[in-house]
Enzyme design. Structure first.
Site, PDB file in Angstrom:
ATOM      1  N   ARG A 142       0.829  -1.225   0.000  1.00 51.51           N
ATOM      2  CA  ARG A 142       0.000   0.000   0.000  1.00 51.51           C
ATOM      3  C   ARG A 142       0.853   1.259   0.000  1.00 51.51           C
ATOM      4  O   ARG A 142       0.352   2.369  -0.196  1.00 51.51           O
ATOM      5  CB  ARG A 142      -0.915   0.018   1.226  1.00 51.51           C
ATOM      6  N   GLY A 179      -4.824   8.635   4.162  1.00 55.90           N
ATOM      7  CA  GLY A 179      -5.827   9.493   3.510  1.00 55.90           C
ATOM      8  C   GLY A 179      -5.225  10.845   3.205  1.00 55.90           C
ATOM      9  O   GLY A 179      -4.012  11.029   3.249  1.00 55.90           O
ATOM     10  N   GLU A 203      -4.777   4.576 -26.030  1.00 58.85           N
ATOM     11  CA  GLU A 203      -4.552   3.924 -24.734  1.00 58.85           C
ATOM     12  C   GLU A 203      -5.273   2.592 -24.683  1.00 58.85           C
ATOM     13  O   GLU A 203      -4.752   1.611 -24.152  1.00 58.85           O
ATOM     14  CB  GLU A 203      -4.996   4.841 -23.596  1.00 58.85           C
TER      15      GLU A 203
END
Ligand code: AGP
Length: 606
Positions: free
Chosen positions: A27, A102, A479
């Site tokens: 993470r 956050g 893309e």
């Protein structure tokens, strides 16, 4: 995106925290730290770099005795990845320590207010305002202090807090960032996701937004935002650890596709205030804008295609010519760049060799340079005159998804910001409403996911796939073709739809799949005629368009619908079904989706 953990029980806390952080390292991994409480004192250890450095510095936790603590592994958003900016952050009086996952959107004003009140800041992070607010509001009752602090915060936060006045206790607070409690026997935990918990317990409580928990070794109490205790269901975790790292998804790429609404929101929301686009990091750019005669965007791969998509908004709003150049070409082309050129360099990793070289080449010719980067403190960020970060969180899959869409979101906001400061922007409020609605629109596109596998089964064995479109649709087609070829290995090429008849249409034969992007109403008729052209030569057409587009619906063999959005800002939505199609085709073909052959997440060589 970061990872946080907390523990209180009978074991030594530090080794438990370190083990949990290792499980959460995917993470975020640019710095880490733990805070452990022994009696009424808090000891903190923080490092730059990976958890291994923290294990070494704490002697695998032995250096920090105590049975209560919190830990953090960081993905930098505000403040470079340094030891000072690593979490946990300590209050000035040393009684409180906080870890946070956050973004605090109003941290600048809170920081100013706290400094005026005499609080001393040690870091550049948004997080540090939290620990000083808790210190300010603590009058002996942590619940009150946490409620008062939460009421001042805007943005997303999963918090872990310890207080030396309350030995043996940890607190967890959740608002728009995941936070899960682990319920053990004589010990309890919190973590950003179940990955860090399942080796200790499979009994968990999923906190919801606005809730917070008071956790002791033998009790867990959950409260709502008004401080009322609430009963929460205890769930059983059925995932294995690896699955948990991917949030229950089979691959990181699918997880990251699903994260795009949150990633775009995290990138856009803090930069829109009272209907205006605000870039605090670009205030010194403003005086230079009147001298900008040309904008050059340079990047590689998907970042280059993001530039192709963002070009239209920049030219339309700013009325400045925009050239999009491959970095690997620009660096050797002796480009016509000078002090009247604003060069926008786009890179998810910030370490792509060709992009770095192109940036240096442009700087050597006197250009002003602005980087759009996802990795805080990366080389591109350190070399550019200005840096705007995408707050997409770490992107693990080699094939970029949220990196690409957040790059385009920044380009949209940049177009508005530059146009405004050139006095050219009309109706900024309507434009910012469109930008703030993008996460919801992206989610609507993601919700099509269940219908994609059937299309994947139809196309997965194709010899080649053609992606066609015009204008903004063509930029997205580029893309879409790259996503398909780099993870499914199917030969895929994007063509400007109007270009087909100049040669390429010779390749169209019976049952040749053509994916036609038709999301730009102003040129729909033209793309429609291109669809008819290829169909008359036997092609099978999968059209990406709006439900209301009856003409396209009537001629296409298969359809993918997206919610209608101004084509100037639709690329971040249009690309989602193409990402999902590439994913499911690759899955159907049994490819290694997160680590495709021959590719690397960051191409740090020429
Ligand atoms: C995209 O899916 C590819 N992994 C690749 O094209 C990538 O976009 C390119 O290498 C640029 O990487 P960067 O954004 O980290 O500079």
């Amino acid at each position: 995106m970061c990872g946080i953990v907390g523990y209180t029980g009978t074991q030594e806390a530090a080794p438990v925290l370190l083990d949990g952080l290792k499980k959460l390292e995917y993470r975020g991994y640019d710095s880490a730290g733990i805070a452990v409480m022994e009696g009424r004192s808090i000891a903190i250890c923080k490092v730059k770099g990976r958890i291994a450095n923290l294990c070494e510095k704490t002697k695998d936790g032995e250096a920090l005795p105590g049975t209560t603590g919190i830990g953090h592994t960081r993905w930098a958003t505000h403040g470079a990845p340094t030891e000072e900016n690593a979490h946990p952050h300590l209050s000035n009086d040393g009684r409180f320590a906080v870890v946070h996952n956050g973004i605090i959107e109003n941290y600048m004003s809170l920081r100013d207010e706290l400094i005026r009140s005499g609080y001393r800041f040690e870091s550049e992070t948004d997080t540090e305002v939290i620990v000083h607010l808790i210190e300010r509001y603590y009058k002996g009752n942590m619940r009150d202090a946490l409620i008062k602090t939460s009421n001042r915060l805007q943005g997303s936060y999963a918090l872990g807090v310890i207080c030396s006045e309350e030995p043996g206790r940890i607190y967890a607070v959740r608002e728009a960032s995941p936070l899960i409690l682990g319920i053990g026997v004589g010990e309890n935990f919190f973590a950003s996701d179940v990955t860090a918990l399942v080796s200790h317990t499979r009994s968990v409580i999923y906190l919801e937004d606005g809730e917070f928990a008071e956790i002791d070794a033998d009790s867990v109490r959950v409260f709502d935002g008004a401080g009322q205790e609430i009963r929460k269901k205890i769930s059983r975790v059925l995932w294995d650890v690896r699955a948990a790292e991917k949030g229950g998804h089979e691959h990181f790429m699918l997880k990251e596709i699903m994260e795009q609404p949150g990633a775009v929101r995290a990138t856009v929301a803090p930069r829109i205030r009272n209907g205006e686009v605000v870039f605090e990091e670009l205030e010194t750019l403003i005086p230079h804008l009147e001298n900008v005669r040309k904008i050059v965007i340079t990047a590689c791969g998907s970042a280059y295609y993001a530039g192709c998509a963002g070009k239209y908004a920049l030219e339309r709003l700013c009325r400045i010519p925009v050239e999009v150049e491959l970095a690997s070409e620009l660096r050797y082309s002796d480009p016509l760049i000078d002090e009247g050129t604003l060069v926008i360099v786009i890179s998810q990793s910030g370490e792509t060799a060709d992009t770095i070289a192109a940036l240096k080449e442009c700087r050597s010719k006197g250009a002003k340079t602005l980087a759009i980067v996802n990795v805080v403190g990366s080389t591109v960020a350190s070399l550019a005159d200005w840096t705007v970060y995408t707050w997409a969180g770490p992107e693990i899959a080699v094939a970029t998804t949220k990196g690409y869409t957040t790059q385009i979101a920044v380009l949209y906001m940049l177009a508005a910001y530059i146009a405004k400061h050139l006095g050219l922007l009309q109706n900024e409020a309507a434009l910012t409403d469109t930008l703030q609605a993008l996460p919801r629109r992206i989610q609507q596109a993601i919700d099509m996911n269940p219908s994609i596998p059937a299309l994947a089964r139809k196309y997965h064995a194709s010899k080649a796939l053609f992606f066609i479109g015009r204008n903004t649709d063509y930029a997205v087609a580029l893309e879409g073709a790259l996503k398909m070829k780099e993870i499914s290995y199917l030969h895929s090429e994007a063509y400007a739809a109007g270009e087909l008849k100049h040669g390429t249409i010779a390749l169209i034969e019976e049952h040749q799949p053509v994916i036609a992007l038709c999301c730009n109403a102003s040129i729909m008729e033209k793309t429609l005629s291109n669809i008819v052209e290829v169909k008359s030569r036997g092609a099978e057409v999968l059209a990406l368009t709006f439900r209301s587009n009856r003409q396209i619906v009537s001629v296409a063999d298969d359809l993918l619908f997206i919610p209608p959005v101004d084509p100037l800002f639709s690329a971040v939505i249009e690309i989602v079904p193409l990402q999902l199609l590439a994913y499911h085709v690759a899955r159907e073909n049994g490819c290694d989706i997160d680590k495709p052959k021959n590719l690397a997440k960051s191409v740090t060589v020429e």
